[in-house]
Design a protein around this motif. Sequence first.
Motif, PDB file in Angstrom:
ATOM      1  N   LEU A 202       0.821  -1.212   0.000  1.00  0.00           N
ATOM      2  CA  LEU A 202       0.000   0.000   0.000  1.00  0.00           C
ATOM      3  C   LEU A 202       0.857   1.265   0.000  1.00  0.00           C
ATOM      4  CD1 LEU A 202      -2.785  -1.016   2.549  1.00  0.00           C
ATOM      5  CD2 LEU A 202      -2.930  -0.961   0.049  1.00  0.00           C
ATOM      6  N   GLY A 203       1.990   1.228   0.703  1.00  0.00           N
ATOM      7  CA  GLY A 203       2.865   2.390   0.760  1.00  0.00           C
ATOM      8  C   GLY A 203       3.478   2.743  -0.569  1.00  0.00           C
ATOM      9  N   ALA A 204       3.637   1.742  -1.416  1.00  0.00           N
ATOM     10  CA  ALA A 204       4.178   1.987  -2.755  1.00  0.00           C
ATOM     11  C   ALA A 204       3.105   2.508  -3.709  1.00  0.00           C
ATOM     12  CB  ALA A 204       4.795   0.707  -3.307  1.00  0.00           C
ATOM     13  N   GLU A 205       1.842   2.241  -3.364  1.00  0.00           N
ATOM     14  CA  GLU A 205       0.731   2.629  -4.240  1.00  0.00           C
ATOM     15  C   GLU A 205       0.131   3.984  -3.883  1.00  0.00           C
ATOM     16  OE1 GLU A 205      -0.897  -1.978  -4.881  1.00  0.00           O
ATOM     17  OE2 GLU A 205      -2.056  -0.543  -3.699  1.00  0.00           O
ATOM     18  N   ARG A 206       0.252   4.392  -2.624  1.00  0.00           N
ATOM     19  CA  ARG A 206      -0.470   5.569  -2.150  1.00  0.00           C
ATOM     20  C   ARG A 206       0.462   6.589  -1.504  1.00  0.00           C
ATOM     21  NH1 ARG A 206      -5.541   2.545   0.943  1.00  0.00           N
ATOM     22  NH2 ARG A 206      -5.959   0.968  -0.678  1.00  0.00           N
ATOM     23  N   GLU A 207      -0.015   7.824  -1.445  1.00  0.00           N
ATOM     24  CA  GLU A 207       0.753   8.893  -0.810  1.00  0.00           C
ATOM     25  C   GLU A 207       0.385   9.045   0.662  1.00  0.00           C
ATOM     26  OE1 GLU A 207       0.057  12.442  -2.996  1.00  0.00           O
ATOM     27  OE2 GLU A 207       1.184  11.788  -4.759  1.00  0.00           O
ATOM     28  N   ARG A 208      -0.777   8.477   1.057  1.00  0.00           N
ATOM     29  CA  ARG A 208      -1.281   8.707   2.411  1.00  0.00           C
ATOM     30  C   ARG A 208      -2.117   7.499   2.838  1.00  0.00           C
ATOM     31  NH1 ARG A 208      -6.137  11.046   4.254  1.00  0.00           N
ATOM     32  NH2 ARG A 208      -5.975  12.316   6.154  1.00  0.00           N
ATOM     33  N   LEU A 209      -1.899   7.058   4.073  1.00  0.00           N
ATOM     34  CA  LEU A 209      -2.665   5.930   4.612  1.00  0.00           C
ATOM     35  C   LEU A 209      -3.166   6.267   6.008  1.00  0.00           C
ATOM     36  CD1 LEU A 209      -0.607   2.673   3.856  1.00  0.00           C
ATOM     37  CD2 LEU A 209      -2.864   3.236   2.964  1.00  0.00           C
ATOM     38  N   THR A 210      -4.383   5.831   6.333  1.00  0.00           N
ATOM     39  CA  THR A 210      -4.880   5.943   7.696  1.00  0.00           C
ATOM     40  C   THR A 210      -4.648   4.602   8.390  1.00  0.00           C
ATOM     41  OG1 THR A 210      -7.112   5.297   6.985  1.00  0.00           O
ATOM     42  CG2 THR A 210      -6.625   7.652   7.109  1.00  0.00           C
ATOM     43  N   VAL A 211      -4.062   4.649   9.591  1.00  0.00           N
ATOM     44  CA  VAL A 211      -3.722   3.427  10.312  1.00  0.00           C
ATOM     45  C   VAL A 211      -4.128   3.588  11.781  1.00  0.00           C
ATOM     46  CG1 VAL A 211      -1.903   1.781  10.905  1.00  0.00           C
ATOM     47  CG2 VAL A 211      -1.745   3.077   8.765  1.00  0.00           C
ATOM     48  N   VAL A 212      -4.668   2.525  12.345  1.00  0.00           N
ATOM     49  CA  VAL A 212      -5.130   2.527  13.734  1.00  0.00           C
ATOM     50  C   VAL A 212      -3.978   2.844  14.687  1.00  0.00           C
ATOM     51  CG1 VAL A 212      -5.995   1.042  15.585  1.00  0.00           C
ATOM     52  CG2 VAL A 212      -7.063   0.972  13.312  1.00  0.00           C
ATOM     53  N   ALA A 213      -4.231   3.770  15.618  1.00  0.00           N
ATOM     54  CA  ALA A 213      -3.172   4.220  16.533  1.00  0.00           C
ATOM     55  C   ALA A 213      -3.486   3.962  18.002  1.00  0.00           C
ATOM     56  CB  ALA A 213      -2.907   5.710  16.324  1.00  0.00           C
TER      57      ALA A 213
ATOM     58  N   GLU B 258       7.371  -1.128  22.737  1.00  0.00           N
ATOM     59  CA  GLU B 258       5.945  -1.102  22.394  1.00  0.00           C
ATOM     60  C   GLU B 258       5.681   0.021  21.401  1.00  0.00           C
ATOM     61  OE1 GLU B 258       3.674   1.546  25.729  1.00  0.00           O
ATOM     62  OE2 GLU B 258       4.393  -0.407  26.414  1.00  0.00           O
ATOM     63  N   THR B 259       4.627  -0.161  20.618  1.00  0.00           N
ATOM     64  CA  THR B 259       4.257   0.838  19.617  1.00  0.00           C
ATOM     65  C   THR B 259       2.783   0.635  19.265  1.00  0.00           C
ATOM     66  OG1 THR B 259       4.889   1.804  17.469  1.00  0.00           O
ATOM     67  CG2 THR B 259       4.895  -0.595  17.618  1.00  0.00           C
ATOM     68  N   SER B 260       2.289   1.435  18.347  1.00  0.00           N
ATOM     69  CA  SER B 260       0.943   1.253  17.799  1.00  0.00           C
ATOM     70  C   SER B 260       1.088   0.730  16.372  1.00  0.00           C
ATOM     71  CB  SER B 260       0.186   2.582  17.786  1.00  0.00           C
ATOM     72  OG  SER B 260       0.813   3.492  16.878  1.00  0.00           O
ATOM     73  N   TRP B 261      -0.026   0.328  15.779  1.00  0.00           N
ATOM     74  CA  TRP B 261       0.033  -0.087  14.371  1.00  0.00           C
ATOM     75  C   TRP B 261       0.474   1.084  13.497  1.00  0.00           C
ATOM     76  CZ3 TRP B 261       0.329  -4.935  13.275  1.00  0.00           C
ATOM     77  CH2 TRP B 261      -0.340  -5.898  14.044  1.00  0.00           C
ATOM     78  N   ALA B 262       0.019   2.289  13.833  1.00  0.00           N
ATOM     79  CA  ALA B 262       0.423   3.464  13.064  1.00  0.00           C
ATOM     80  C   ALA B 262       1.925   3.709  13.212  1.00  0.00           C
ATOM     81  CB  ALA B 262      -0.362   4.694  13.521  1.00  0.00           C
ATOM     82  N   GLY B 263       2.427   3.580  14.436  1.00  0.00           N
ATOM     83  CA  GLY B 263       3.858   3.752  14.664  1.00  0.00           C
ATOM     84  C   GLY B 263       4.675   2.701  13.929  1.00  0.00           C
TER      85      GLY B 263
ATOM     86  N   SER C 282       7.792   7.163   1.033  1.00  0.00           N
ATOM     87  CA  SER C 282       7.403   8.485   1.529  1.00  0.00           C
ATOM     88  C   SER C 282       5.938   8.585   1.907  1.00  0.00           C
ATOM     89  CB  SER C 282       7.741   9.556   0.487  1.00  0.00           C
ATOM     90  OG  SER C 282       7.086   9.277  -0.744  1.00  0.00           O
ATOM     91  N   CYS C 283       5.238   7.473   1.992  1.00  0.00           N
ATOM     92  CA  CYS C 283       3.812   7.471   2.304  1.00  0.00           C
ATOM     93  C   CYS C 283       3.557   8.055   3.700  1.00  0.00           C
ATOM     94  CB  CYS C 283       3.274   6.043   2.232  1.00  0.00           C
ATOM     95  SG  CYS C 283       1.504   5.900   2.512  1.00  0.00           S
ATOM     96  N   GLU C 284       2.608   8.984   3.784  1.00  0.00           N
ATOM     97  CA  GLU C 284       2.252   9.609   5.055  1.00  0.00           C
ATOM     98  C   GLU C 284       1.282   8.709   5.816  1.00  0.00           C
ATOM     99  OE1 GLU C 284      -0.171  13.532   6.775  1.00  0.00           O
ATOM    100  OE2 GLU C 284      -0.048  13.157   4.608  1.00  0.00           O
ATOM    101  N   VAL C 285       1.472   8.596   7.134  1.00  0.00           N
ATOM    102  CA  VAL C 285       0.589   7.808   7.985  1.00  0.00           C
ATOM    103  C   VAL C 285      -0.244   8.757   8.843  1.00  0.00           C
ATOM    104  CG1 VAL C 285       0.442   6.132   9.869  1.00  0.00           C
ATOM    105  CG2 VAL C 285       2.156   5.844   8.060  1.00  0.00           C
ATOM    106  N   VAL C 286      -1.564   8.606   8.774  1.00  0.00           N
ATOM    107  CA  VAL C 286      -2.478   9.411   9.559  1.00  0.00           C
ATOM    108  C   VAL C 286      -3.116   8.521  10.627  1.00  0.00           C
ATOM    109  CG1 VAL C 286      -4.561  10.830   9.524  1.00  0.00           C
ATOM    110  CG2 VAL C 286      -2.951  10.913   7.599  1.00  0.00           C
ATOM    111  N   ASP C 287      -2.994   8.929  11.899  1.00  0.00           N
ATOM    112  CA  ASP C 287      -3.551   8.145  13.011  1.00  0.00           C
ATOM    113  C   ASP C 287      -5.079   8.184  13.006  1.00  0.00           C
ATOM    114  OD1 ASP C 287      -0.908   8.008  13.635  1.00  0.00           O
ATOM    115  OD2 ASP C 287      -1.083   8.885  15.643  1.00  0.00           O
ATOM    116  N   ILE C 288      -5.691   7.019  13.231  1.00  0.00           N
ATOM    117  CA  ILE C 288      -7.136   6.945  13.429  1.00  0.00           C
ATOM    118  C   ILE C 288      -7.432   6.016  14.608  1.00  0.00           C
ATOM    119  CG2 ILE C 288      -7.733   7.395  11.009  1.00  0.00           C
ATOM    120  CD1 ILE C 288      -8.246   4.338  10.731  1.00  0.00           C
TER     121      ILE C 288
END
Length: 282
Positions: free
Chosen positions: A160-171, A211-216, A228-234
Amino acid sequence: MILVFGKTGQLASELALHEGVTCLGRDMADLSDPEACAAAIHAHAPDAVINAAAYTAVDKAEEEEELATVINGVAPAAMARACADLGIPFVTVSTDYVFDGSGDAAWNPEDATGPLEAYGRSKLVGEEALRAAGGIHAILRTSWVVSAHGNNFVKTMLRLGAERERLTVVADQIGAPTPARDIAAACLEMARQLVQDPGKSGTYHLSGRPETSWAGFAREIFARAGLSCEVVDIPSSAYPTPAQRPLNSRLDCTLLETVFGISQPDWRTGLDDILKDLGEGA
């Protein structure tokens, strides 16, 4: 010889790389037929058994709880009884999903269980049946398993990171990735030590650190893979799934190090190894 149930999954693929290991695929031991698994143990007469096979489709298990329970509960129970009959150690891998994910403290092996979903319930059935079998055993609970094999979060993020510029990931789900390579090494070491000292039987935890989150975790994957895909916390509520995930997957691994001398692996080192195996990296 150590007999391993499983051949193509993340953990079994790593175990298969070690000497003195015989892996049984589904064609030789189908966990939906528990008595066939027990018969395979008697036929091979190994020094120890590791169960690296499982029903791991967490969401699908909500619709197939009976099948998940046979594979994750009834089959390991049959294996455990066969191992008890032969007087050999049985090591099986369980999950942080046996806990309810409450609070923010790391779960200890003796903490009360309370799975939220069918998958966790099926794994708990296996744990309880294994203990009831009365043989030499180790239950190794782990979390967020990743490797270069099969389907997992690392490979999904790379795609997904290679396909998109931005992803929302559970934090708001907190835990730690655990490389399958480290779980495999731990299972083998535990099996070998249990041969010499059956008194080490019990329930243990192994997860990566820190420890971390899925977003981290996603951010670290992208950084180390040069994406360079941006990760947005949700929050989890913004990404509903059929099975409810625990918010707190932290595992206290102190007992494993105290009894077996096995330390928590740094998952970032494991991630680098996975990316190298996949031909990725900055």
